[in-house]
Design an enzyme around this catalytic site. Structure first.
Site, PDB file in Angstrom:
ATOM      1  N   ASP A 124     -14.317  -9.792   9.828  1.00  0.00           N
ATOM      2  CA  ASP A 124     -12.706  -9.667   9.737  1.00  0.00           C
ATOM      3  C   ASP A 124     -12.049  -9.194  11.156  1.00  0.00           C
ATOM      4  O   ASP A 124     -11.002  -9.554  11.427  1.00  0.00           O
ATOM      5  CB  ASP A 124     -12.304  -8.903   8.645  1.00  0.00           C
ATOM      6  CG  ASP A 124     -12.351  -9.711   7.066  1.00  0.00           C
ATOM      7  OD1 ASP A 124     -12.492 -10.702   7.203  1.00  0.00           O
ATOM      8  OD2 ASP A 124     -12.247  -9.214   6.153  1.00  0.00           O
ATOM      9  N   GLU A 134       0.784  -1.430   0.018  1.00  0.00           N
ATOM     10  CA  GLU A 134      -0.171   0.056   0.051  1.00  0.00           C
ATOM     11  C   GLU A 134       0.929   1.215  -0.067  1.00  0.00           C
ATOM     12  O   GLU A 134       0.572   2.353  -0.516  1.00  0.00           O
ATOM     13  CB  GLU A 134      -0.883  -0.147   1.241  1.00  0.00           C
ATOM     14  CG  GLU A 134      -2.078  -1.278   1.314  1.00  0.00           C
ATOM     15  CD  GLU A 134      -1.343  -2.424   1.834  1.00  0.00           C
ATOM     16  OE1 GLU A 134      -0.144  -2.476   2.309  1.00  0.00           O
ATOM     17  OE2 GLU A 134      -2.082  -3.658   1.694  1.00  0.00           O
TER      18      GLU A 134
END
Lengths: 311, 285
Positions: A115, A56
């Site tokens: 998650d 990222e």
């Protein structure tokens, strides 16, 4: 408010439309094209789509470099990683030089669901809001998300648009006119102001109906642009009602609640209650269960409003 | 630019060596006047930056936004003085601006700022990121079908940053042969020797393994720099990393291989002594 669509679904759709309009739009992803829906752009414009893999920070800096060659960049990934892991790239390589990179990560907030905390960012608005020159937009529904994503192409400098994973009710439709920096009053009321952003706008509207049955007239304002904040609209509402509830799927530290408090304490001090995540991490669960657990339901907003109006 | 007109290699080398001395002289003077800055890594990069700006790169100070220009990204942004000296000498801004380095209201910030200084392609200073932006530039230029090249100078301490290697993989994946990285390998970082802190060796093998063409040179031999840049132009289908072995503080005897001069300015007599030493090396270009 019958149709339910995730704001992330707007990303891929808006990008494809933008791709046709702007030959210089480039999309970068960090291995989450299907989740963020940027895959739609990839299919239509493969030559202008770059998957950076699970990197990222590199994605953000590459976007900055591309932007110096007159490209308008849109980046993917999840909000946790785009704003957290890559914070300094966003700060130093994109925002400091004021480059045209639109950071539109998905899966923000606790409604990521199962998650769990590692993927549930409740700090991203705060992180992006403190960067000088950053525009911060949190769309309330699919339509606002799509309009905001498209509007970002014309905003000079970096833009952060916070998108979600979970399907949420639509409030607007295709005729909605999104104007960056403008908060919109969705319900008029005299007794209390409910300033909401993102998925909490729907809860705010529901709360206003509950409150109306109890004789409390709540004003509901959709503050989708958190920076620059629509000070005029917010101050006018605070002047009228004298009481403010702020609702957001984000930490009570640093988000819309803080932005509103910062503004009103200087310009028009009134009692404020912040409905948000109370300095905690998230956890696994179904979105609806999590919203209830963290106190982010319409009833939580109503309770805050009642508390203020009883003062 | 003028160097392009020189056809004889030896004359070219002498011209660039003189220019490099000029840049070194300017570095000492500006850092001395600023009373802060990073002279060590500016001096170690002087020959490389000189060769890029005064021979290798296609650029025009009178048209700094010329889309077809080659780009230089100083990823090791703390070596800003060497970049500013090259930009001023090229004509991007008046020479006397150099003496305002790091001062209030100067366009010459402590680390390069693309919005303030003419000729700076992207703001750098936070290590590793400039390299990654250079990869993005190379990609953008290729998307536009331009034959412009991107040159980026990285440090050895900087090579400890993870983003360097993220960007390295990406550049190789996309076969960016319009991208030339140059590693200013002086083996010194703020806290000491790179080899004693977190060693980057075998660094040439690392770049090779990451899919780059590696060329190893003495970063103070102009002829070797010229040859490496020529060789880089012939490489197709992969990015190029020139591993330039250098000496921190090169050109000033008492600054050479002295870690403390990474981020410390020479003072008083040191400045005069350093300037005199550089002048003694030969004429300034």
């Amino acid at each position: 408010m019958s149709e339910k669509r995730a704001t992330r679904e707007a990303y891929g759709e808006a990008l494809v439309e933008l791709g046709h309009e702007y030959p210089n739009i480039v999309v970068l992803e960090a291995d989450l094209a299907k989740s963020t829906t940027t895959v739609k752009f990839k299919k239509e414009f493969p030559e202008r789509f770059f998957d950076c893999g699970v990197a990222e920070q590199n994605m953000m800096a590459i976007a900055a470099g591309l932007a110096t060659t007159s490209k308008i960049c849109y980046t993917g990934s999840f909000a946790m990683f785009a704003t957290g892991r890559a914070f300094e790239q966003v700060r130093n390589t994109i925002s400091y030089p004021k480059l045209n990179v639109n950071i539109c990560p998905t899966h923000a907030g606790i409604t990521v669901g199962a998650d769990g905390a590692s993927h549930q960012t409740v700090e991203d608005i705060a992180l992006m809001r403190v960067i000088p020159g950053m525009t911060v937009i949190v769309p309330a529904d699919f339509y606002e998300a799509k309009k905001a994503i498209k509007a970002a192409a014309e905003i000079d400098g970096p833009v952060f648009i916070r998108l979600g994973r979970a399907a949420v009710s639509t409030i607007f439709d295709d005729s909605y006119n999104f104007v960056p920096g403008r908060a919109i009053r969705l319900r008029e009321g005299q007794n209390v102001s409910i300033l909401a952003t993102g998925i909490m706008v729907e809860a705010g509207l529901k709360s206003s109906e509950e409150l109306a049955r109890q004789g409390i007239k709540a004003e509901v304002i959709n503050v989708s642009t958190i920076k620059p904040l629509d000070e005029k609209t917010i101050i006018a509402s605070a002047e009228k009602t004298g009481k403010v509830v702020v609702a957001e799927e984000h930490s009570v530290i640093g988000g819309l609640g803080s932005a509103v408090a910062e503004l009103l304490c200087e310009k028009h001090p009134v009692p404020i209650i912040k409905v948000g995540i109370k300095d905690q991490f998230g956890r696994s669960g179904e979105p609806a269960e999590l919203l209830k657990y963290y106190g982010l339901t319409s009833e939580d907003i109503s309770q805050a409003a009642r508390k203020l109006t009883a003062l | 630019m003028a160097a392009r007109a020189i056809t004889d290699k030896q004359t070219l080398i002498e011209y660039l060596e003189a220019k490099a001395r000029r840049l070194r002289w300017d570095i000492i003077k500006m850092v001395g006047l600023a009373r802060s800055g990073h002279p060590g890594g500016s001096l170690s990069a002087a020959d490389i930056v000189t060769t890029l700006f005064f021979h290798e790169m296609r650029h025009n100070p009178d048209d700094k936004d010329w889309p077809d220009r080659d780009r230089f990204v100083l990823s090791k942004g703390h070596a800003a003085p060497v970049l500013y000296a090259a930009l001023a000498e090229s004509g991007y801004f008046p020479k006397e601006d150099l003496w305002t380095l790091r001062k209030m209201d100067s366009h010459l910030q402590g680390h390069p700022d693309m919005r303030k200084t003419p000729g700076v392609e992207i703001s750098t200073g936070s290590l590793g990121m400039g390299f990654s932006t250079a990869v993005g530039m190379a990609l953008g230029l290729r998307l536009d079908g331009r034959d412009s090249r991107v040159y980026t100078l990285i440090g050895d301490g900087e090579s400890q940053e993870g983003i360097i290697w993220e960007a390295a993989m990406f550049a190789a994946q996309h076969k960016l042969d319009n991208l030339v990285g140059i590693l200013d390998y002086n083996d010194m970082q703020i806290d000491g020797l790179v080899s004693e802190i977190v060693d980057i060796q075998p660094v040439a093998d690392k770049w090779s393994a990451f899919g780059w063409r590696v060329i190893e040179i003495d970063g103070h031999k102009v002829e070797q720099i010229l040859d490496a840049l020529d060789e880089a132009r012939s490489v197709k289908g992969k990015p190029i990393m020139i591993v330039a072995n250098t000496i921190k503080g090169k050109g000033v005897s008492f600054m050479e291989r002295v870690v403390d001069f990474h981020g410390k300015a020479p003072t008083g007599e040191e400045i005069d002594k350093a300037l005199a030493e550089i002048e003694e090396l030969g004429p300034l270009g």
